[in-house]
Design an enzyme around this catalytic site. Structure first.
Site, PDB file in Angstrom:
ATOM      1  N   GLU A 176       2.289  14.907   8.553  1.00 28.74           N
ATOM      2  CA  GLU A 176       1.918  13.585   8.036  1.00 28.74           C
ATOM      3  C   GLU A 176       1.804  13.599   6.509  1.00 28.74           C
ATOM      4  O   GLU A 176       0.736  13.850   5.967  1.00 28.74           O
ATOM      5  CB  GLU A 176       0.592  13.104   8.642  1.00 28.74           C
ATOM      6  N   LYS A 213       4.635  11.759  11.041  1.00 27.18           N
ATOM      7  CA  LYS A 213       3.783  10.580  10.959  1.00 27.18           C
ATOM      8  C   LYS A 213       3.869  10.065   9.531  1.00 27.18           C
ATOM      9  O   LYS A 213       3.418  10.736   8.595  1.00 27.18           O
ATOM     10  CB  LYS A 213       2.339  10.920  11.345  1.00 27.18           C
TER      11      LYS A 213
END
Length: 295
Positions: A176, A213
């Site tokens: 992420e 993400k």
């Protein structure tokens, strides 16, 4: 690796629930829920209250694997029980929701337009506990404030370096590298980020997959190539501070990108709601986020 979980995460219809607020973000999450800071006197009491909140979400009738593919847990949540059952087991055995765990230890100070993750000091032990508790994958977050080529390269080198260790432990890492939605050069940062991710995916061993993400991109379908890449199990989007409505509207314009929302999932949940009211509000949020995720 659990093949049913792999199939569900990779091709299931729905979204990921991010229930992984840690020490820094917990007070704000509790305040939004209706629990003031005066309700606890130390971190232990604060985390007890947060676990009560997360347990209420997880046990709610509307929180099921029909629309919630997976849940990302805070380490303490992974280690605790829900209704006397280890949280990861409760999620999978009773709800058919795949468990993940957040493994980063917070962010370092900003340098070169980014905030790297603080060095991991207990990753091996955490991965061993996660594997023992039936967790499927992990999540780790960095932060990109502006389009600095060197800074973004450092973020990705760190993320993919830790991802190698996580893959070796038999878990699927969610990488992420969040781009600040308020950044004045968000689109330029996303250009550098995409280029860097593609370059580093070449180093992922054949037959292995990571997840990504990412902030909802400035240009619709910008991450279509990543979504189709065989080394990427799934690309999910964070809400990044958008309201649920705005996040849903932006997400719906990106085909194949599904949600992994935190604040946008829980923003209207309150402690003083009855269980029926709580579940009704949660069900509406789940339905809206699921529609935005293409289901």
């Amino acid at each position: 690796m659990n093949q049913e979980q792999l199939s569900k995460v990779g091709s299931g219809r729905g979204f990921l629930a991010a229930l992984d607020q840690s020490g820094g973000s917990t007070p704000k999450a509790l305040e939004q829920y209706g629990v003031p800071a005066s309700a606890w006197s130390d971190d232990d009491e604060m985390f007890d209250l947060m676990h009560e909140f997360r347990s209420r979400i997880i046990t709610a009738p509307s929180f099921t694997g029909d629309r919630v593919l997976a849940a990302i847990l805070f380490e303490q949540t992974m280690d605790r029980d829900v209704d006397g059952v280890p949280t990861p087991s409760y999620l999978w055995d009773r709800k058919r929701v795949v468990p993940f765990v957040k493994v980063d230890e917070g962010l370092a100070e900003e340098r070169d337009g980014v905030r790297l993750m603080k060095p991991f000091t207990r990753l091996d032990g955490l991965l061993e506990r996660a594997t023992g508790r039936g967790v499927f994958g992990t999540k780790m977050r960095s932060f990109i404030a502006r389009a600095d080529k060197g800074g973004i390269a450092a973020v990705l080198d760190q993320q993919f370096g830790y991802a190698e260790r996580i893959l070796a432990a038999g878990l699927v890492p969610i990488i992420e590298p969040e781009v600040d939605i308020h950044s004045g050069d968000k689109a330029a940062a996303e250009d550098l980020l995409l280029e860097g991710i593609v370059d580093r995916l070449a180093g992922v061993p054949e037959g292995r997959q990571v997840m990504l993400k990412l902030s909802i991109p400035s240009r619709d379908d910008f991450y279509a190539g990543l979504i189709a890449d065989p080394k990427v199990l799934r690309v999910v989007a964070l809400s990044g501070g958008y309201t649920q409505q705005e996040a849903d509207e932006r997400l719906a314009r990106n085909h194949g990108l599904i949600a992994s929302f935190s604040r946008a999932l829980t923003q209207d949940l309150r402690r003083d709601q009855s269980d029926a009211e709580f579940d009704e509000v949660l069900a509406k949020a789940i339905a809206a986020i699921s529609r935005a995720s293409g289901t």
